[in-house]
Design a protein around this motif. Structure first.
Motif, PDB file in Angstrom:
ATOM      1  N   TRP A  67       0.809  -1.237   0.061  1.00 10.96           N
ATOM      2  CA  TRP A  67      -0.080   0.004   0.020  1.00 10.96           C
ATOM      3  C   TRP A  67       1.013   1.179  -0.014  1.00 10.96           C
ATOM      4  CZ3 TRP A  67      -5.146  -0.409  -0.456  1.00 10.96           C
ATOM      5  CH2 TRP A  67      -5.792  -1.661  -0.385  1.00 10.96           C
ATOM      6  N   SER A  68       0.467   2.149  -0.950  1.00 17.74           N
ATOM      7  CA  SER A  68       1.135   3.698  -0.955  1.00 17.74           C
ATOM      8  C   SER A  68       0.228   4.520  -0.860  1.00 17.74           C
ATOM      9  CB  SER A  68       1.571   3.728  -2.368  1.00 17.74           C
ATOM     10  OG  SER A  68       2.698   2.904  -2.520  1.00 17.74           O
ATOM     11  N   LYS A  69       0.432   5.518  -0.147  1.00 15.75           N
ATOM     12  CA  LYS A  69      -0.333   6.696   0.290  1.00 15.75           C
ATOM     13  C   LYS A  69      -0.460   7.601  -1.009  1.00 15.75           C
ATOM     14  CE  LYS A  69      -0.358   8.443   4.476  1.00 15.75           C
ATOM     15  NZ  LYS A  69      -0.284   9.128   5.788  1.00 15.75           N
ATOM     16  N   ILE A  70      -1.475   8.110  -1.493  1.00 11.61           N
ATOM     17  CA  ILE A  70      -1.619   8.937  -2.514  1.00 11.61           C
ATOM     18  C   ILE A  70      -2.313  10.337  -2.127  1.00 11.61           C
ATOM     19  CG2 ILE A  70      -1.535   7.363  -4.382  1.00 11.61           C
ATOM     20  CD1 ILE A  70      -4.350   7.425  -4.706  1.00 11.61           C
ATOM     21  N   TYR A  71      -2.886  10.254  -0.884  1.00 12.30           N
ATOM     22  CA  TYR A  71      -3.749  11.563  -0.325  1.00 12.30           C
ATOM     23  C   TYR A  71      -3.718  11.580   1.325  1.00 12.30           C
ATOM     24  CZ  TYR A  71      -7.711  14.666   0.615  1.00 12.30           C
ATOM     25  OH  TYR A  71      -8.469  15.785   0.973  1.00 12.30           O
ATOM     26  N   GLN A  72      -3.305  12.838   1.499  1.00 11.32           N
ATOM     27  CA  GLN A  72      -3.401  12.989   3.031  1.00 11.32           C
ATOM     28  C   GLN A  72      -3.878  14.447   3.199  1.00 11.32           C
ATOM     29  OE1 GLN A  72      -1.957  11.156   5.966  1.00 11.32           O
ATOM     30  NE2 GLN A  72      -3.758  12.525   6.686  1.00 11.32           N
ATOM     31  N   ASP A  73      -4.928  14.914   4.201  1.00 12.62           N
ATOM     32  CA  ASP A  73      -5.188  16.006   4.530  1.00 12.62           C
ATOM     33  C   ASP A  73      -4.505  16.364   5.927  1.00 12.62           C
ATOM     34  OD1 ASP A  73      -6.927  14.964   6.385  1.00 12.62           O
ATOM     35  OD2 ASP A  73      -8.602  15.968   5.496  1.00 12.62           O
ATOM     36  N   MET A  74      -4.307  17.575   6.044  1.00 14.94           N
ATOM     37  CA  MET A  74      -3.637  17.969   7.547  1.00 14.94           C
ATOM     38  C   MET A  74      -4.580  19.242   8.124  1.00 14.94           C
ATOM     39  SD  MET A  74      -0.696  16.653   7.939  1.00 14.94           S
ATOM     40  CE  MET A  74       0.316  17.273   8.848  1.00 14.94           C
ATOM     41  N   PRO A  75      -4.250  19.329   9.602  1.00 19.60           N
ATOM     42  CA  PRO A  75      -5.196  20.314  10.200  1.00 19.60           C
ATOM     43  C   PRO A  75      -4.643  21.585  10.069  1.00 19.60           C
ATOM     44  CG  PRO A  75      -3.750  19.245  11.770  1.00 19.60           C
ATOM     45  CD  PRO A  75      -3.719  18.539  10.329  1.00 19.60           C
ATOM     46  N   ARG A  76      -5.523  22.577  10.269  1.00 18.37           N
ATOM     47  CA  ARG A  76      -5.301  23.983  10.550  1.00 18.37           C
ATOM     48  C   ARG A  76      -5.082  24.012  12.118  1.00 18.37           C
ATOM     49  NH1 ARG A  76      -8.735  24.171   6.351  1.00 18.37           N
ATOM     50  NH2 ARG A  76     -10.660  24.079   7.958  1.00 18.37           N
ATOM     51  N   LEU A  77      -3.775  24.775  12.346  1.00 16.69           N
ATOM     52  CA  LEU A  77      -3.693  24.743  13.948  1.00 16.69           C
ATOM     53  C   LEU A  77      -3.613  26.447  14.302  1.00 16.69           C
ATOM     54  CD1 LEU A  77      -0.126  22.902  13.442  1.00 16.69           C
ATOM     55  CD2 LEU A  77      -2.597  21.998  14.418  1.00 16.69           C
ATOM     56  N   GLY A  78      -4.028  26.543  15.645  1.00 13.73           N
ATOM     57  CA  GLY A  78      -4.157  27.838  16.077  1.00 13.73           C
ATOM     58  C   GLY A  78      -4.846  27.639  17.446  1.00 13.73           C
ATOM     59  N   GLY A  79      -5.999  28.247  17.748  1.00 13.95           N
ATOM     60  CA  GLY A  79      -6.597  28.257  18.932  1.00 13.95           C
ATOM     61  C   GLY A  79      -7.377  27.019  19.126  1.00 13.95           C
ATOM     62  N   SER A  80      -7.631  26.240  17.940  1.00 13.61           N
ATOM     63  CA  SER A  80      -7.987  24.881  17.957  1.00 13.61           C
ATOM     64  C   SER A  80      -7.551  24.162  16.677  1.00 13.61           C
ATOM     65  CB  SER A  80      -9.645  24.933  18.069  1.00 13.61           C
ATOM     66  OG  SER A  80      -9.960  25.402  16.743  1.00 13.61           O
ATOM     67  N   MET A  81      -7.518  22.695  16.690  1.00  8.90           N
ATOM     68  CA  MET A  81      -7.469  22.047  15.411  1.00  8.90           C
ATOM     69  C   MET A  81      -8.667  22.036  14.615  1.00  8.90           C
ATOM     70  SD  MET A  81      -4.869  18.914  16.863  1.00  8.90           S
ATOM     71  CE  MET A  81      -4.190  18.539  15.389  1.00  8.90           C
ATOM     72  N   THR A  82      -8.559  22.439  13.462  1.00 13.10           N
ATOM     73  CA  THR A  82      -9.645  22.322  12.451  1.00 13.10           C
ATOM     74  C   THR A  82      -9.146  21.287  11.397  1.00 13.10           C
ATOM     75  OG1 THR A  82      -9.253  24.360  11.223  1.00 13.10           O
ATOM     76  CG2 THR A  82     -11.030  24.225  13.066  1.00 13.10           C
ATOM     77  N   TRP A  83     -10.190  20.549  10.729  1.00  9.61           N
ATOM     78  CA  TRP A  83      -9.867  19.452   9.530  1.00  9.61           C
ATOM     79  C   TRP A  83     -10.505  19.721   8.477  1.00  9.61           C
ATOM     80  CZ3 TRP A  83      -6.138  15.976  11.576  1.00  9.61           C
ATOM     81  CH2 TRP A  83      -5.713  16.251  13.125  1.00  9.61           C
ATOM     82  N   PRO A  84      -9.996  19.822   7.301  1.00  9.94           N
ATOM     83  CA  PRO A  84     -10.604  20.059   6.040  1.00  9.94           C
ATOM     84  C   PRO A  84     -11.706  19.045   5.703  1.00  9.94           C
ATOM     85  CG  PRO A  84      -8.325  19.250   5.946  1.00  9.94           C
ATOM     86  CD  PRO A  84      -8.448  19.667   7.424  1.00  9.94           C
ATOM     87  N   SER A  85     -11.581  17.979   6.215  1.00 17.97           N
ATOM     88  CA  SER A  85     -12.530  16.693   5.836  1.00 17.97           C
ATOM     89  C   SER A  85     -13.736  16.704   6.680  1.00 17.97           C
ATOM     90  CB  SER A  85     -11.784  15.341   5.898  1.00 17.97           C
ATOM     91  OG  SER A  85     -11.008  15.270   7.185  1.00 17.97           O
TER      92      SER A  85
END
Length: 227
Positions: A113-131
């Protein structure tokens, strides 16, 4: 009776908060995606060392009824039902079906298995997730793939209760696709197996996302492969 009714309501609420990944593109549920064990309950996988962490199949070895044709380099939507309601990272992996097997009967075992997609959180006062809240995830199928059949593995890790071992919730499914039009130069640097790719204590899996709010995040598994 009142206690039983209350428990039933809690279970129904929990099920509604969970989700599945039953389809790709504009196709019917479970037409090209292998039916998962949570297709009715919506419950997650919590043991990273179980075989369920691979494709979470209800009936391993049976496969889905169809194989979806896709062109290398195009974007394919992997769909959630009803939506990704929990916070956490989304990843997509791909594995080429070996000679002598088909996308419908291959089990996906091994370091393939190879990873072809990964999202990352936005950091700051809280962690928010694009998904979070998304109903579909657009995934680019690498243009350099070799032509042939593949398994495409969607994985969302819910981290709302992940401060202890076994608290992270994995929502997973595997789609069956056939790729054409690829350049054939695909040569990933990192391949992993499921189970085997993750450790329960990895800081991207066992984490308190609320307090203190993390100032960085490293997702589990290998980096995203590119052409």
């Amino acid at each position: 009776m009142k206690l039983t009714a209350a428990i039933t309501l809690l279970l129904l609420a929990a099920a509604k908060a969970h989700y599945t990944f039953p389809s790709i593109a504009n196709t019917a549920d479970w037409q090209y995606v292998r039916v998962t064990s949570n297709y009715q309950s919506n419950g997650p996988v919590t043991d990273v060392n179980s075989d369920a962490i691979r494709c979470y199949e209800r009936n391993p070895g049976t496969g889905a009824s169809g194989v979806y044709n896709v062109t290398a380099g195009s974007t394919l939507n992997y769909n959630a039902k009803a939506s990704i309601s929990h916070p956490g990272p989304m990843a997509v992996y791909i594995a080429k079906v070996p000679a002598g097997k088909t996308a419908a009967n291959w089990d996906g075992k091994g370091q393939v298995w190879s990873k072809i997609y990964q999202d990352m959180p936005r950091l700051g006062g809280s962690m928010t997730w694009p998904s979070q809240g998304a109903r579909s995830i657009p995934v680019t199928i690498p243009r350099c793939l070799q032509n042939g059949e593949y398994l495409l593995r969607a994985e969302h890790i819910a981290l709302h209760s992940a401060s202890g071992v076994g608290g992270a919730q994995f929502y997973i499914s595997c789609a069956q696709i056939s790729v054409s039009g690829g350049s054939g130069t695909w040569s990933p640097k990192n391949r992993v197996s499921f189970p085997g790719a993750y450790q329960a204590t990895h800081p991207g899996i066992m984490i308190n996302i609320y307090y203190p709010v993390p100032t960085s995040y490293t997702p589990p598994g290998p980096p995203v492969e590119t052409c």
